[in-house]
Enzyme design. Structure first.
Site, PDB file in Angstrom:
ATOM      1  N   GLY A 115      39.696  40.080  40.016  1.00 47.99           N
ATOM      2  CA  GLY A 115      40.846  39.373  39.466  1.00 47.99           C
ATOM      3  C   GLY A 115      40.559  38.954  38.038  1.00 47.99           C
ATOM      4  CB  THR A 152      48.513  44.847  42.190  1.00 46.43           C
ATOM      5  OG1 THR A 152      47.308  44.319  41.627  1.00 46.43           O
ATOM      6  CG2 THR A 152      49.596  43.793  42.098  1.00 46.43           C
ATOM      7  CD  GLU A 181      37.151  41.475  37.810  1.00 50.70           C
ATOM      8  OE1 GLU A 181      36.277  42.210  37.309  1.00 50.70           O
ATOM      9  OE2 GLU A 181      38.108  41.914  38.457  1.00 50.70           O
ATOM     10  N   GLY A 208      44.356  51.404  41.626  1.00 49.23           N
ATOM     11  CA  GLY A 208      43.384  51.288  42.709  1.00 49.23           C
ATOM     12  C   GLY A 208      44.030  51.353  44.075  1.00 49.23           C
ATOM     13  CG  ASP A 259      44.376  41.882  40.416  1.00 44.13           C
ATOM     14  OD1 ASP A 259      43.386  41.585  41.104  1.00 44.13           O
ATOM     15  OD2 ASP A 259      44.321  42.645  39.441  1.00 44.13           O
TER      16      ASP A 259
END
Length: 289
Positions: free
Chosen positions: A190, A143, A245, A15, A145
Site C-alpha cells: 500500500g 485493486t 510500505e 496485479g 489497495d
C-alpha cells in the site's frame, strides 16, 4: 441510451487478486447472453493483447470451464502493466486500438484493473469520442489497495485484508514463544493507501493485533515511533508494528528511501537493547496479491 450492437472485449490489467477472474467471468457470461453483443473476446495480457491483435473468442470455450473462473485466482487472460501515453502527446496506440475495434466491430470494451486501468479506460473513451467512433468503455474495479475513486470497496481488497489479519495473528503468536523479547515489524503493501495496513487491526478482535499501525495518510515521525516502541517494549517485552510500505515524512520523502543501515535505527534504540530482542519483517503477499 440507444441500443448499440457490436462485439466486446474484456481485458485484465495490473496485479492479480484472488477474485479478478470472478469479475471477468461476470462480464463474459453476461456479454455472451446479451443480444446486443455479437461476439465476446478476451484480450491476451490486457491492452497489449488489443494492440497485438491477440484476442480469444470466448464463445468457443466450454461454459463449465468458464464458470470455474469464479473460483480461480490470478488472471486467466493474462495481465500487463502497460501505460498508454496521453493521446495529445502520442496517439500511436490509440490509432492501433481504433483499427482493431473497427476490424472486429468492437462497441464495448471492459477493462478490469486498478487506478492505471481506469486511467486507460478514460483515455480510450475520450479518444473514441473525439474521433467519432461509438464505443462504450467501462472500467471493472479491482485493486487490493481499495483506493479507486467513486467505489465503496474494490474486489480484491477483502481477500487481501483477511490474509493480512491472519498473518498478523500468526506473527503475534510466533513473537511470544521465547522469553527474550522481540520487536516484529510487519511491512504491508500500500504505497499511497493504508487500507490494507489498517486491516491488520482486524487481528485485534482475537487479541492478536499489532501494538502500532502506520499508514501513508499520516506523516511519519521517527522520534515518536522510537519512543512508542520503547514504551511498549519496556511494558510488555514485545512489540509488533504494522507499517505500510508507503509511509513518508512530513516533507513527502519515503521512509524506505532513508540512507540508514538495515540493522540500525536513529538514536541507537535497538543498539541499547542488543541481545534482548530480534527485528522481524514480513511483507504481506498472499492470495489477494
Amino acid at each position: 441510451m440507444s441500443e448499440l450492437k457490436g462485439a466486446c472485449i474484456i481485458g485484465q490489467s495490473g496485479g492479480p487478486t484472488s477474485v479478478i477472474n470472478a469479475s471477468a467471468y461476470g462480464v463474459i457470461d453476461t456479454a455472451l447472453k446479451n443480444p446486443s453483443i455479437t461476439r465476446v473476446f478476451g484480450a491476451e495480457h490486457g491492452i497489449k493483447g488489443v494492440l497485438n491483435d491477440r484476442l480469444f473468442d470466448m464463445s468457443q470455450e466450454d461454459p463449465k470451464e468458464l464458470e470455474l473462473l469464479k473460483y480461480t485466482p490470478s488472471s486467466a487472460l493474462g495481465s500487463c502493466r502497460y501505460k498508454i501515453a496521453d493521446p495529445d502527446v502520442d496517439d500511436t496506440d490509440y490509432k492501433r486500438i481504433l483499427e482493431i475495434f473497427k476490424k472486429y466491430d468492437v462497441r464495448y470494451f471492459f477493462y478490469n484493473g486498478g487506478n492505471d486501468s481506469m486511467d486507460t479506460c478514460n483515455k480510450i473513451s475520450k479518444y473514441m469520442q473525439k474521433v467519432g467512433y461509438e464505443c462504450r468503455v467501462m472500467g471493472v474495479p479491482k485493486t487490493i489497495d481499495n483506493d479507486l475513486f467513486g467505489t465503496d470497496h474494490c474486489p480484491g481488497f477483502a481477500s487481501a485484508a483477511k490474509y493480512i489479519a491472519t498473518s498478523c495473528m500468526e506473527v503475534y503468536k510466533d513473537a511470544r514463544v521465547y522469553d527474550t523479547g522481540l520487536v516484529a515489524i510487519v511491512e504491508i503493501m500500500g504505497r499511497h493507501a493504508g487500507w490494507l495496513t489498517a486491516a491488520a487491526a482486524l487481528a485485534s478482535a482475537k487479541g492478536c493485533g499489532p501494538d502500532l499501525i502506520y499508514v501513508p495518510e499520516v506523516d511519519f515521525e521517527m522520534d515518536k515511533f522510537l519512543a512508542d516502541v520503547e514504551r511498549i517494549y519496556k511494558a510488555n517485552k514485545n512489540c509488533m508494528v504494522a507499517v505500510s510500505e508507503g509511509i513518508h515524512y512530513a516533507d513527502g520523502s519515503f521512509v524506505s528511501e532513508a540512507k540508514t543501515s538495515a540493522t540500525e535505527c536513529p538514536a541507537g534504540w535497538f543498539g541499547r537493547h542488543a541481545g534482548q530482542h530480534r527485528q522481524g519483517a514480513h511483507r504481506g503477499q498472499g492470495p489477494g496479491h
